[in-house]
Design a protein around this motif. Structure first.
Motif, PDB file in Angstrom:
ATOM      1  N   THR A 235      -3.219  -0.708   8.253  1.00  0.00           N
ATOM      2  CA  THR A 235      -2.764   0.447   7.466  1.00  0.00           C
ATOM      3  C   THR A 235      -1.346   0.860   7.848  1.00  0.00           C
ATOM      4  N   ARG A 236      -0.903   0.528   9.071  1.00  0.00           N
ATOM      5  CA  ARG A 236       0.495   0.802   9.439  1.00  0.00           C
ATOM      6  C   ARG A 236       1.432  -0.134   8.690  1.00  0.00           C
ATOM      7  N   LEU A 237       1.061  -1.427   8.634  1.00  0.00           N
ATOM      8  CA  LEU A 237       1.902  -2.398   7.937  1.00  0.00           C
ATOM      9  C   LEU A 237       1.839  -2.229   6.427  1.00  0.00           C
ATOM     10  N   HIS A 238       0.695  -1.789   5.937  1.00  0.00           N
ATOM     11  CA  HIS A 238       0.493  -1.728   4.484  1.00  0.00           C
ATOM     12  C   HIS A 238      -0.185  -0.415   4.087  1.00  0.00           C
ATOM     13  N   PRO A 239       0.539   0.682   4.153  1.00  0.00           N
ATOM     14  CA  PRO A 239      -0.067   1.973   3.772  1.00  0.00           C
ATOM     15  C   PRO A 239      -0.453   2.022   2.292  1.00  0.00           C
ATOM     16  N   GLU A 240       0.027   1.063   1.496  1.00  0.00           N
ATOM     17  CA  GLU A 240      -0.329   1.049   0.074  1.00  0.00           C
ATOM     18  C   GLU A 240      -1.795   0.727  -0.169  1.00  0.00           C
ATOM     19  N   ILE A 241      -2.523   0.271   0.864  1.00  0.00           N
ATOM     20  CA  ILE A 241      -3.949  -0.012   0.676  1.00  0.00           C
ATOM     21  C   ILE A 241      -4.800   1.257   0.754  1.00  0.00           C
ATOM     22  N   LEU A 242      -4.214   2.372   1.169  1.00  0.00           N
ATOM     23  CA  LEU A 242      -5.000   3.595   1.377  1.00  0.00           C
ATOM     24  C   LEU A 242      -5.491   4.155   0.049  1.00  0.00           C
ATOM     25  N   PRO A 243      -6.713   4.706   0.021  1.00  0.00           N
ATOM     26  CA  PRO A 243      -7.274   5.225  -1.224  1.00  0.00           C
ATOM     27  C   PRO A 243      -6.657   6.558  -1.617  1.00  0.00           C
ATOM     28  N   VAL A 244      -6.720   6.843  -2.919  1.00  0.00           N
ATOM     29  CA  VAL A 244      -6.199   8.081  -3.484  1.00  0.00           C
ATOM     30  C   VAL A 244      -7.335   8.786  -4.220  1.00  0.00           C
ATOM     31  N   THR A 245      -7.459  10.085  -4.037  1.00  0.00           N
ATOM     32  CA  THR A 245      -8.531  10.842  -4.666  1.00  0.00           C
ATOM     33  C   THR A 245      -8.112  11.343  -6.045  1.00  0.00           C
ATOM     34  N   GLU A 246      -9.044  11.981  -6.746  1.00  0.00           N
ATOM     35  CA  GLU A 246      -8.806  12.378  -8.130  1.00  0.00           C
ATOM     36  C   GLU A 246      -7.682  13.403  -8.289  1.00  0.00           C
ATOM     37  N   ASP A 247      -7.341  14.090  -7.215  1.00  0.00           N
ATOM     38  CA  ASP A 247      -6.229  15.047  -7.305  1.00  0.00           C
ATOM     39  C   ASP A 247      -4.887  14.394  -6.969  1.00  0.00           C
ATOM     40  N   GLY A 248      -4.889  13.075  -6.761  1.00  0.00           N
ATOM     41  CA  GLY A 248      -3.655  12.338  -6.527  1.00  0.00           C
ATOM     42  C   GLY A 248      -3.202  12.299  -5.090  1.00  0.00           C
ATOM     43  N   THR A 249      -4.013  12.801  -4.160  1.00  0.00           N
ATOM     44  CA  THR A 249      -3.624  12.806  -2.751  1.00  0.00           C
ATOM     45  C   THR A 249      -4.209  11.592  -2.032  1.00  0.00           C
ATOM     46  N   THR A 250      -3.452  11.106  -1.052  1.00  0.00           N
ATOM     47  CA  THR A 250      -3.851   9.927  -0.288  1.00  0.00           C
ATOM     48  C   THR A 250      -4.798  10.332   0.835  1.00  0.00           C
ATOM     49  N   ARG A 251      -5.767   9.483   1.099  1.00  0.00           N
ATOM     50  CA  ARG A 251      -6.650   9.670   2.251  1.00  0.00           C
ATOM     51  C   ARG A 251      -6.244   8.676   3.336  1.00  0.00           C
ATOM     52  N   TYR A 252      -6.174   9.175   4.546  1.00  0.00           N
ATOM     53  CA  TYR A 252      -5.519   8.438   5.621  1.00  0.00           C
ATOM     54  C   TYR A 252      -6.528   7.816   6.592  1.00  0.00           C
ATOM     55  N   PRO A 253      -6.052   6.919   7.470  1.00  0.00           N
ATOM     56  CA  PRO A 253      -6.939   6.318   8.481  1.00  0.00           C
ATOM     57  C   PRO A 253      -7.409   7.353   9.493  1.00  0.00           C
ATOM     58  N   GLY A 254      -8.321   6.914  10.337  1.00  0.00           N
ATOM     59  CA  GLY A 254      -8.868   7.801  11.362  1.00  0.00           C
ATOM     60  C   GLY A 254     -10.359   7.967  11.219  1.00  0.00           C
TER      61      GLY A 254
END
Length: 670
Positions: free
Chosen positions: A94-113
């Protein structure tokens, strides 16, 4: 799935767990394996969350620890359910490719952890994950300990619906493949409403959060797309494994309350064996009956064949508002309820209770307090029982009653604009199932359009979305002599969420002999009375009979004076319609009446109430009667044979003490 299923072959009923040795110092591993032997464990899932350990840096694989653990299990005679390790990406990815992170219906990204921090449509994630799968499969594909492959983990538990631009593009491709033309999509979604008409595919987005309510046809298709996207991902992992290993491949379904995003009817054929995770949900009014329903639905997904309980808990979970510990004996009763209903494996999350992380208060086979505990002793006791049940493996469950269940109806009935938010699709399904279950009837849970010829009675609760062909499968079966009960809000819309006009119940209307004119739901604090004296709640309908006979009517409420329960002769069969939600006792009484008409009765009778479950599994050479007494009082059952729990011969009237289980091999098939 393009090839024949590979059978899951195990010596008897599997007894197992998830094991996460990476959480522990290697000095503990030998002790763990020795204790597993003491408990009777013979199947262990490993490497489920192993990605960051076996691939600590991009392209660098280190299998030394996993090699040692698999060899320790193999030396102890314990088989392996080998995870591919792809459930959650490691931090380097996820550090190399943050574009794989999912996005919720309000358009915000959900992060690792946490876990499952990936978009199901991401080609970047897929390339990295499949490289890991290939490496794991090549390393262990022919290892003698590996008995089963475990793809990812609980696919879609957290990330089923992703709204990122990669998902949006994949959604548009899926829509174009489904509809062919933009005009066909506009017709299917009814985009003439609110000026939503599309002229180009590129104008279409996922159903993002907006200022009003969303297009329900768009939401329905996004659920379909999302389920298909994760299924396609599963297929990609499975294809790699099957090219290298000859062992069966599966993933753990989540057939349980509150998990609705995957249409497992469309997934089932791709599994070599159906596996399910189930956790008792104490947020429900009746969690024990939901356990039985989930087990019956798992068996339905398996086409009646045995299936695997991949995960459940020994005690409390950690993710409900109040995480209740199980009562003494409940671990055994819950586990054997799954076995009674077709499970050929009893596995737990997890082996040793974690001391760190989000699940450190989740129960395990080996609790924090160690082996001098009541929980450990019950784990060992269950292991001994499971060991004595070996001959039950492969047998099937008897049933001549079915409930029709549809994930698509669940999605369609749950959109934002609906007659009542107080009652959901699953509420209807659970209520109908409970009314049958409380009579001691064993129920198959089947898909719309399934073959109904094995059944005498079919209940169709709240089948809001139904294709005309699937409705015809039911009405034709009724005409051929079947007895069906269809409940309110059924037959309302077609596969495109378009209302059937001419009176609700749509394609069921003629067979039911009723015309529903208007829905008239009521608030939870507005009880309804019927003329028979029965009580009901939450829903009524204004309707009139055409060819049906009125069986009961509304005595009060917004539909007062109108029919509440009807029966219609249709061909050689009977079609009942229920326009409200009766109280549990009245629902049971009604379905007892219908079952008697259909010639349906419990296959095993006990002198007790609803706290006793009875199920018969039937093999080629013997039948096995499961009697599970969830209550405090003793129950009596008549049987002759051998009790596999106490390992004793039995004959005549057998007492089953409160809280106990008996599994009786009958002397002759009945």
């Amino acid at each position: 799935m393009t090839s024949a299923r590979r059978p899951f072959v195990h010596d008897g009923i599997a007894y197992g767990c998830d094991y996460n040795p990476e959480q522990w110092d290697p000095t503990v591993w030998s002790e763990d394996v020795a204790l597993m032997r003491d408990a009777g464990v013979d199947l262990v899932a490993i490497n489920v969350f192993g990605w960051s350990h076996v691939e600590p840096r991009n392209g660098e694989f280190d299998f030394a620890s996993l090699d040692r653990v698999i060899d320790l299990l193999d030396d102890a005679g314990i088989k392996v359910n080998l995870g591919t390790g792809t459930a959650s990406p490691p931090p380097w990815l996820t550090r190399l490719h943050p574009e794989i992170l999912p996005v919720t219906e309000d358009g915000t990204t959900r992060y690792p952890g946490g876990r499952q921090a990936w978009c199901p449509s991401s080609p970047v994630f897929r390339d990295a994950a499949l490289a890991l799968v290939d490496a794991v499969a090549r390393r262990y594909g022919s290892h003698p300990a590996v008995e089963l492959w475990h793809v990812s983990n609980e696919l879609g538990c957290h990330n089923a619906l992703c709204f990122c631009e990669t998902s949006a593009a994949a959604f548009r491709d899926w829509l174009e493949a489904r509809y062919g033309t933009i005009d066909a999509l506009n017709a299917a979604w009814g985009t003439a409403f609110w000026s939503q008409t599309y002229r180009e595919w590129g104008e279409i987005l996922p159903p993002m959060a907006n200022l009003s309510t969303r297009n329900p046809g768009q939401q329905l298709d996004f659920h379909r797309f999302s389920s298909d996207a994760l299924l396609d991902y599963f297929r990609a992992e499975a294809e790699i494994i099957r090219a290298i290993s000859d062992k069966p491949v599966t993933t753990n379904f989540m057939v349980t309350a509150h998990i609705e995003n995957l249409d497992y009817w469309s997934w089932a054929a791709d599994m070599d064996v159906i596996a399910n995770d189930h956790y008792l949900d104490n947020r429900l009014a009746d969690p024990r009956t939901e356990l039985s329903f989930a087990a019956d639905l798992s068996r339905g997904l398996a086409g009646g064949a045995p299936w695997l309980l991949m995960e459940h808990s020994t005690g409390a979970v950690n993710w409900q508002p109040l995480n209740r510990a199980k009562a003494p004996g409940q671990l055994i009763r819950n586990s054997l309820t799954h076995v009674a209903r077709g499970a050929d494996a009893v596995c737990f999350f997890q082996w040793r209770a974690s001391v760190q992380g989000s699940e450190k208060f989740h129960s395990a086979m080996l609790p924090h307090a160690g082996t001098d505990t009541a929980l450990w002793r019950e784990v060992v006791e269950l292991g001994g029982i499971v060991d004595r049940l070996g001959e039950v493996a492969g047998s099937r469950v008897d049933s001549d009653v079915a409930i029709v269940f549809s994930w698509e109806s669940w999605w369609a009935a749950g959109t934002e604009s609906r007659p009542s938010h107080a009652l959901g699709y699953l509420d209807q399904v659970h209520a109908a199932y409970a009314a049958l279950h409380s009579q001691g009837l064993t129920v198959d849970v089947i898909a719309p359009g399934a073959d109904l010829s094995p059944y005498r009675l079919v209940v169709v609760p709240g089948l809001h979305l139904v294709r005309a062909a699937d409705a015809s499968a039911i009405t034709d079966w009724i005409a051929a002599g079947g007895t069906a009960v269809v409940t309110f809000f059924s037959g309302t819309v077609d596969e495109n969420d378009r209302v059937y006009t001419g009176g609700y119940t749509g394609p069921f209307r003629e067979a039911l002999g009723v015309a529903v004119e208007e829905f008239a739901p009521v608030a939870a604090d507005e009880p309804l009375r019927l003329t028979s004296g029965a009580t009901a709640s939450l829903w009524s309908e204004r309707m009139h009979v055409t060819t049906a006979t009125e069986v009961d009517a509304f005595a009060d409420g917004p539909s007062a004076g109108g029919p509440a329960v009807t029966r219609n002769a249709w061909g050689d069969g009977s079609a009942w319609y229920l326009a409200t939600l009766p109280s549990p006792a009245d629902y049971r009484a009604l379905l007892e009446r219908v079952a008697a008409e259909a010639g349906v009765a419990p296959s095993v009778r006990v002198s007790a109430g609803a706290d006793v479950e009875t199920v018969r599994r039937r093999g080629e050479d013997a039948a096995y009667v499961f009697v599970i007494n969830h209550g405090h009082d003793a129950a009596v059952v008549e049987a002759t044979g051998h009790d596999l729990v106490t390992d004793a011969a039995v004959s005549g009237e057998i007492e089953i003490p409160g809280g106990s289980v008996r599994i009786i091999r009958e002397e002759s098939l009945v």
